[in-house]
Design a protein around this motif. Sequence first.
Motif, short mmCIF file in Angstrom:
data_model
loop_
_atom_site.label_atom_id
_atom_site.label_comp_id
_atom_site.label_asym_id
_atom_site.label_seq_id
_atom_site.Cartn_x
_atom_site.Cartn_y
_atom_site.Cartn_z
N ALA A 377 0.87 -1.23 0.09
CA ALA A 377 -0.01 0.22 0.07
C ALA A 377 0.77 1.37 0.14
CB ALA A 377 -0.81 0.04 1.14
N LYS A 378 2.11 1.06 0.65
CA LYS A 378 3.04 2.22 0.71
C LYS A 378 3.56 2.99 -0.57
CE LYS A 378 6.65 4.30 3.38
NZ LYS A 378 7.88 3.92 4.03
N ASN A 379 4.20 1.76 -1.15
CA ASN A 379 5.14 2.02 -2.27
C ASN A 379 4.75 1.55 -3.67
OD1 ASN A 379 7.58 3.49 -0.99
ND2 ASN A 379 7.39 1.58 0.23
N GLY A 380 3.55 0.99 -3.55
CA GLY A 380 2.69 0.38 -4.82
C GLY A 380 3.63 -0.98 -5.22
N GLU A 381 3.12 -1.53 -6.08
CA GLU A 381 3.37 -2.82 -6.73
C GLU A 381 3.21 -3.88 -5.75
OE1 GLU A 381 4.91 -5.42 -8.17
OE2 GLU A 381 4.90 -5.14 -10.37
N TRP A 382 3.58 -5.15 -5.85
CA TRP A 382 3.38 -6.15 -5.07
C TRP A 382 4.48 -6.48 -4.33
CZ3 TRP A 382 -0.73 -10.46 -7.35
CH2 TRP A 382 -1.63 -9.68 -7.74
N PHE A 383 4.47 -7.20 -2.98
CA PHE A 383 5.49 -8.15 -2.52
C PHE A 383 5.52 -9.50 -3.15
CE2 PHE A 383 4.66 -5.14 1.12
CZ PHE A 383 5.78 -4.58 1.07
N GLY A 384 6.49 -10.19 -3.30
CA GLY A 384 6.44 -11.48 -4.00
C GLY A 384 6.58 -12.72 -3.19
N TYR A 385 7.09 -12.46 -1.78
CA TYR A 385 7.43 -13.90 -1.50
C TYR A 385 6.92 -13.66 -0.01
CZ TYR A 385 10.59 -14.57 -5.42
OH TYR A 385 10.98 -14.65 -6.63
#
Lengths: 426, 426
Positions: A377-385
């Motif tokens: 939510a903070k920096n955009g995109e997704w975490f992957g793991y």
Amino acid sequence: MSAVKLEEYRERIRSELDAVVDFWLKYSHDSVHGGFFTCIGRDGTVYDELKYVWLQGRQVWMYCRLYRTMERFHRPEILQAAKAGGAFLRKFARVSSGGSSQWKCAFCLTRDGKTVKIQRTIFSECFYILAMDELSRVTGDKDMQLEAEQMMQQLIFWVREDPSGLGRPQLPGDAPTNSMAVPMMLLCLVQQLTEGRGQEVVQKYRELGSWCVQQILQHIPDCPLGTWCLIITFFLLCNWIQRDGTAILESVSPEGAELPGCQGRLQNPGHALEAGWFLLQFSAERGDEELQRTAVDKFVELPYQSGWDKEHGGLFYFLDVDGHCPTQQLEWSMKLWWPHCEALIAFLMAYSQTKKPELLDRFSQVYEYIFSHFPDAKNGEWFGYLTQEGKVALDFKGGPFKGKNIFEGSSMFLAACTCVSVFWMI
Amino acid sequence: MSAVKLEEYRERIRSELDAVVDFWLKYSHDSVHGGFFTCIGRDGTVYDELKYVWLQGRQVWMYCRLYRTMERFHRPEILQAAKAGGAFLRKFARVSSGGSSQWKCAFCLTRDGKTVKIQRTIFSECFYILAMDELSRVTGDKDMQLEAEQMMQQLIFWVREDPSGLGRPQLPGDAPTNSMAVPMMLLCLVQQLTEGRGQEVVQKYRELGSWCVQQILQHIPDCPLGTWCLIITFFLLCNWIQRDGTAILESVSPEGAELPGCQGRLQNPGHALEAGWFLLQFSAERGDEELQRTAVDKFVELPYQSGWDKEHGGLFYFLDVDGHCPTQQLEWSMKLWWPHCEALIAFLMAYSQTKKPELLDRFSQVYEYIFSHFPDAKNGEWFGYLTQEGKVALDFKGGPFKGKNIFEGSSMFLAACTCVSVFWMI
């Protein structure tokens, strides 16, 4: 499920796709040497300048696909970025070590395009083909299409005739294997190369498509060596396990028999689900209802049943079909973004073809897991793991191997498209 | 710390070593094809029959070492098992693909000795040497000693003169690297081959030992390119980080300079600690007090400081020196048995040489973590892989790569021996 709920899903997926594309447009372009940075940290910082060829190819493909098929992405800067990525790939990815390896692609390059690593597999080449074919569609460049097809011929030769050009020595104890990833990727390439092309191209790859499907179906073990084997086995009281079609195995023998040891028992639910929606696409193209049923029952439902973590939610990365601990994969219990993307699209596609409401329920379950765990939510995109429990374990946005990358947006993208059609069906 | 406490530690380590040896004697011997099963499940079940050469070599070494140096293990069945393992190794591990690779060892064999995989590194060969040298000591077989020394010559040639025989192509973007594992393993081999041998053998490897130490010390980056570089760098305000000797890096350039990207920033606290006690042994042999200080300060204290998880306890598997998330290692935050074994012996050895009480406190801390997390009270032996929080993540007792194996008992074994001497010093 209500139409309102589905519309809500569609809107979220749509806005997520926009945000993901913006992230990569903003942080990944290398304006000095061309190509894309693929190692991108939580906040968009490039933490390593190495350029991984899988991800270069995927990004070119993704930009082109978005540009070509969705109006809001039909923007000059996206086309320009795709072209620049393609130029970098064409200039540096193919490694010229002479002889039979003239079509081999590097796996990893330095920022300025020097070869760092070459894998002895076919996957860099697969993503090169995806990039070239899709780029040829948006640019109209016939040379690129030809290049994609020539590389494809090389792949087919390696897979179906002689793998020695890949550089891996044949060893007496290393039994030949049908690894799910190979026919699955080739089927994906057949679909890419033939989509919307004329009958000549479609015919050229028709037999290959069928062969890929047959190879994929071998990963459902039942009685791989035939009835006689089963009878003999039974009487010899040996340990052969007749799985009776209740599992998808990642690696089998070329004849579809179960391999011994860990390798033979390995399951990769994400791969099975991915194969599932490739098969669904194929069955729709050919009007093959039996294949559709097999795809849904064996490649969509089964991997979900065996792969979903009933305690913490999410799909396991690897499993052993006999319940042993997977040993080659220390990360077996982690929750990765991409199996969830595959599951999302597999369930939605399966629902759109069959209208079975339980498939939409599964879609909803996967959707809820994804959107409550992966987006940053903070920096955009997704975490992957994530850990098994769902905590972020590695916080980068793009990584060297199968890092979170815009390509997996393809699942998002397809899900977004499919969601529209599902919406209108209800 | 009280003598009573130390005696308690010693007794626990002693009984743990006995239990571990019993486990492997009971479950790992292949009486049909020879050699050892290395893939052993939680309860002793063999879950894969593949035989990994690293672990075959380690088990031979361990049995011989125990037989030779500790009276309670001087038992005929241990000698017999070591010999049988050695015979399997000699018969199958060396792969004869002709030419310069005549000394190459396989990485993995089938149960009956067929080659499954060959790594393009030196480590299978290292463990082959350890096995042959130690076996020659208990059997008196000079041929084995000769074979160990001949293999060692091949290793030295690959490492110091020409690595092309390993089969990895030199690629323009793949910069030469001094990887910690290489000089560390060679130093270990020098210590193995020379221990208790005559002056001729000691002299033969003297220069190599010093070279290994110098190579290991390059992994403490300070101003790798010299003072002028530092001054120029400072004035250019570039991003070079002068780490000022505050970190051990896993990979550096052959000149000891920091490498770019993730590879250059990678830390492996377990490896650093392992190198630490190899250096301590070496410094004791040579009476080199400055090296002893460096070993303690840089290779024992530093990796503990950076590698100990202050929240959950235990040593991280990998770290990035700049605090990025390690990306090549999905398992970076896991707690593995072997770094803790290395830490146990490193702190005890450092204490026994320096008498600094804080080193014994660290030993105690590592000891408490180990014995409250790794042993399997129900089935014996240890778990090898825990989550960051200390939960068992993989429950097998022996695995294909660096599975929990009796060899890591070597640390236990050394710790047991050292503990005795520490005990008597207090």
